[in-house]
Enzyme design. Structure first.
Site, PDB file in Angstrom:
ATOM      1  N   CYS A  81       3.564   1.074   9.019  1.00  0.00           N
ATOM      2  CA  CYS A  81       4.871   0.482   9.305  1.00  0.00           C
ATOM      3  C   CYS A  81       5.985   1.317   8.657  1.00  0.00           C
ATOM      4  CB  CYS A  81       4.910  -0.977   8.849  1.00  0.00           C
ATOM      5  SG  CYS A  81       6.247  -1.933   9.605  1.00  0.00           S
ATOM      6  N   HIS A  99      -0.162  -3.478  11.136  1.00  0.00           N
ATOM      7  CA  HIS A  99      -0.656  -4.013   9.879  1.00  0.00           C
ATOM      8  C   HIS A  99      -2.036  -4.632  10.114  1.00  0.00           C
ATOM      9  CE1 HIS A  99       2.947  -3.666   7.390  1.00  0.00           C
ATOM     10  NE2 HIS A  99       3.666  -4.135   8.383  1.00  0.00           N
TER      11      HIS A  99
END
Length: 503
Positions: A338, A458
């Site tokens: 991310c 994630h």
């Protein structure tokens, strides 16, 4: 249906509220009861994607795991208010799973008037639908400077007449003073809700506690209902993703995974399964010297960040940018997740003033633009092929494959929480410097040598298929962890106490 409410309060942050709440959720669920967790307000950059009335939203990771322990579907009512710190004096406010710009701009005390109706409605709805609601407090209920605007501790307890347990970390010292002082600072009607004291993280001979618990009960009328021994490897992700050397897997270390710990690091709980991999050492890194001993086969992870540009500036100020680049240049494995993916690229562009402009580390030919709208969703996807022969690796000639090669063709699931949208750098692509898109839709990119991988996904290291591909092992299931927690409190609480709470 009107649920009985059991609330876990703490004398301090880190006393053990989150894991005890999780254990209680599984304890009551195993009795065949319908259970839901609740925390009115959580302050954490560890968040998960869950169901909401608007489709999908965010709650704190602790409440997500508590819902799984309760055998319930995680949803936004379980954590109606989430504060995600972006600086020491500023947090993004997420109400009922969605970012609220109005609340984010509002002063702390004025915010409580706006959010309490939402909190009370969420709690009342859960009470109406469940047999038991296990509630987690925040910080300490005796923070008397905040009592007038409290929306997370005793106001919640009084609203639902919760049976409260007050837990303290005895390993820090001063536990009996913490318990007594917390009790003494509460008004009399709030003291009456505290049904038991819990000593957490105890090491040593329990007989040496005598006569303190009895003396404390004589002073307060509240019994000490559990002394919980120190337990380092219970398997539940810590509230803030913290780990230390005492939680490293036993045995000879064959792989070191170094996680860069910048100030606004987020979603650390997704690395918890690595603590259970035999021979793997998982460590924080805050200086170049801590990377000096890494082998090319070791990993560096740039995790998520709630303030990517600011954390990237911090990384440069420490000299970690050069250390990461050196490891990558030797063919060493680098993973960005991310915000970490965004840092690996050439540039961060922020037209809406969300995160800030910054030059990237230049390890992937990508550019990230921060959009006004946040992407929040569950994702299931499949890895494409990944290069197998990283350039510059002379230290391990018998094993030219990068660690990411084994992910080729693997179907994985996880979640996304990001403002940034990342794509090929146009000028670099035109010059022939192209990143390989290893996950579709701009979710994952790899350099041509195959050793630098960046993902928006994630949860990769929580996915059983990914763990099997990367390490050839199966990590313990969360269900087994939750059952272990329930068994643990069952052994150490006063017999019958947990079942009598709230009756």
């Amino acid at each position: 249906m009107s649920a009985r409410c059991i609330m876990v309060l703490g004398t301090t942050s880190g006393a053990g509220k989150s894991w005890l709440t999780t254990a209680l959720c599984r304890h009551y669920a195993r009795q065949g009861l319908k259970v839901a967790p609740f925390k009115a307000q959580n302050m954490s950059n560890n968040a998960r994607v869950v169901a909401s009335s608007n489709g999908q939203g965010e709650i704190g990771s602790a409440q997500y795991f508590q819902a799984l322990a309760a055998k319930a579907e995680p949803e936004v009512r379980m954590n109606p208010l989430l504060l995600k710190p972006e600086a020491d004096t500023h947090s993004q406010v997420v109400l009922m799973g969605q970012v609220s710009d109005e609340l984010t701009a509002m002063p702390w005390r004025g915010r409580s008037l706006k959010v309490w109706p939402h909190i009370a409605a969420a709690l009342d709805a859960l009470r109406a639908e469940n047999d038991v609601v296990v509630i987690e407090g925040a910080g300490s209920p005796a923070e008397i400077n905040l009592s007038s605007s409290d929306i997370v501790n005793m106001r919640v307890a009084k609203h639902c007449n919760a049976a409260c347990l007050l837990v303290t970390d005895i390993d820090r010292g001063g536990a009996f003073a913490h318990l007594y002082g917390t009790w003494a600072l509460l008004p009399e009607d709030e003291r009456a809700l505290i049904k038991g004291f819990v000593l957490n993280k105890f090491r040593g001979d329990a007989s040496l506690l005598v006569p303190a618990p009895q003396m404390l009960q004589e002073l307060t009328g509240v019994p000490t209902v559990a002394t919980l021994p120190m337990w380092w490897q219970h398997g539940l992700p810590e509230e803030d993703g913290v780990f230390d050397d005492r939680s490293i897997s036993k045995g000879a270390v064959s792989l070191t995974v170094a996680v860069i710990a910048y100030p606004r690091i987020s979603n650390l709980d997704e690395f918890q399964p690595l603590k259970n991999i035999p021979g793997l050492k998982l460590q924080w890194v805050r200086s170049p010297s801590e990377l000096a001993g890494l082998k090319p086969t070791d990993w560096i992870i740039l995790p998520g960040s709630k303030a990517t540009s600011a954390d990237l500036a911090w990384l440069r100020a420490q000299g970690l940018d050069a250390a990461v680049a050196q490891h990558a240049g030797q063919g060493g494995a680098v993973l960005g997740v991310c915000g970490g993916l965004q840092m690996l690229g050439e540039a961060l562009i922020d037209p809406h003033g969300i995160d800030g402009n910054a030059p990237g580390l230049g390890l992937l030919p990508l550019v990230t633009v921060f959009e006004a709208d946040k992407t929040v969703r569950h994702t299931q996807t499949r890895f494409a092929s990944i290069p197998t022969s990283p350039a510059g690796v002379t230290e391990v000639p018998d094993d030219p494959a990068t660690p990411w090669t084994s992910l080729a063709g693997v179907c994985v699931s996880g979640y996304e929480i990001h403002h940034g949208q990342t794509a090929q750098h146009p000028a670099m692509a035109a010059a022939g410097n192209v990143a390989l898109e290893v996950l579709p839709g701009g979710l994952g990119w790899c350099n041509a040598q195959g050793n630098v991988l960046g993902l928006y996904l994630h949860g990769l290291l929580e996915d059983p298929a990914a763990l099997k591909a990367l390490f050839g092992v199966n990590s313990p299931t969360l269900d087994a962890v939750f059952d272990g927690l329930a068994d643990y409190i069952g052994r150490h609480f006063t017999p019958g106490l947990l079942d009598s709470l709230g009756r």
